[in-house]
Write an enzyme that holds these catalytic residues in place. Structure first.
Site, short mmCIF file in Angstrom:
data_model
loop_
_atom_site.label_atom_id
_atom_site.label_comp_id
_atom_site.label_asym_id
_atom_site.label_seq_id
_atom_site.Cartn_x
_atom_site.Cartn_y
_atom_site.Cartn_z
N HIS A 180 -12.61 24.05 33.86
CA HIS A 180 -11.73 24.55 34.92
C HIS A 180 -10.31 24.02 34.73
O HIS A 180 -9.34 24.78 34.84
CB HIS A 180 -12.30 24.13 36.28
CG HIS A 180 -11.56 24.70 37.44
ND1 HIS A 180 -10.79 23.92 38.27
CD2 HIS A 180 -11.48 25.97 37.92
CE1 HIS A 180 -10.27 24.69 39.21
NE2 HIS A 180 -10.67 25.94 39.03
N ASP B 42 -11.51 29.98 38.89
CA ASP B 42 -12.22 29.40 40.03
C ASP B 42 -13.63 29.98 40.16
O ASP B 42 -14.58 29.25 40.48
CB ASP B 42 -11.43 29.63 41.31
CG ASP B 42 -10.15 28.81 41.38
OD1 ASP B 42 -9.92 27.96 40.50
OD2 ASP B 42 -9.37 29.02 42.33
#
Length: 151
Positions: free
Chosen positions: A75, A126
């Site tokens: 991420h 996300d």
């Protein structure tokens, strides 16, 4: 503002609302928290990821401690790539503040087609992370670790 501090502030705000399911709010980190809530249901379930391992939360370095921490490393890397996109060059297009559209249904997050190029990229960062969290075991021993010795 430090992303970890913003996450804690968001948690306090959500706690004050007294709701376990919050619709998407006009603040990116709340959106990410809601995505996590979608894939890992439970009251404020996303807070437990704010200080986990070497990469979950602000910053990140070293070797991820487990699969979940690896989700956070991926991420972080995705946000780094977003910041390099020409479409994300404005300060308002920062991964930490960019607003995007998405849906949550049956523990599945879908980024909407009406997102611009930058929003679509960040939304996907996300979304992938939220699904990765859901597929990874949570080890309480890796929460709030000493990153100077373990990372």
């Amino acid at each position: 503002m430090n992303p970890a501090h913003l996450l804690v502030l968001s948690a306090v705000c959500v706690s004050l609302l007294g709701a376990s399911s919050i619709p998407p709010q006009p603040l990116h980190l709340i959106q990410f928290g809601n995505m996590i809530q979608c894939t890992v249901p439970g009251f404020l379930s996303w807070i437990k990821y704010a200080d986990y391992g070497c990469y979950c939360g602000a910053g990140g370095s070293g070797t991820p401690v487990d699969k979940l921490d690896r989700c956070c490393q991926v991420h972080d890397n995705c946000y780094t790539q977003a910041q390099k996109l020409p479409a994300c060059s404005s300060i308002m297009d920062s991964p930490y503040v960019k607003i995007y559209s998405y849906d949550c249904s049956e523990r599945t997050v879908t980024c909407k087609a009406d997102n611009d190029e930058c929003a679509a990229f960040i939304c996907n960062c996300d979304r992938v992370a939220a699904h990765c969290f859901a597929a990874s075991p949570y080890n309480n021993n890796n929460y709030n670790i000493d990153t100077t010795t373990r990372c």
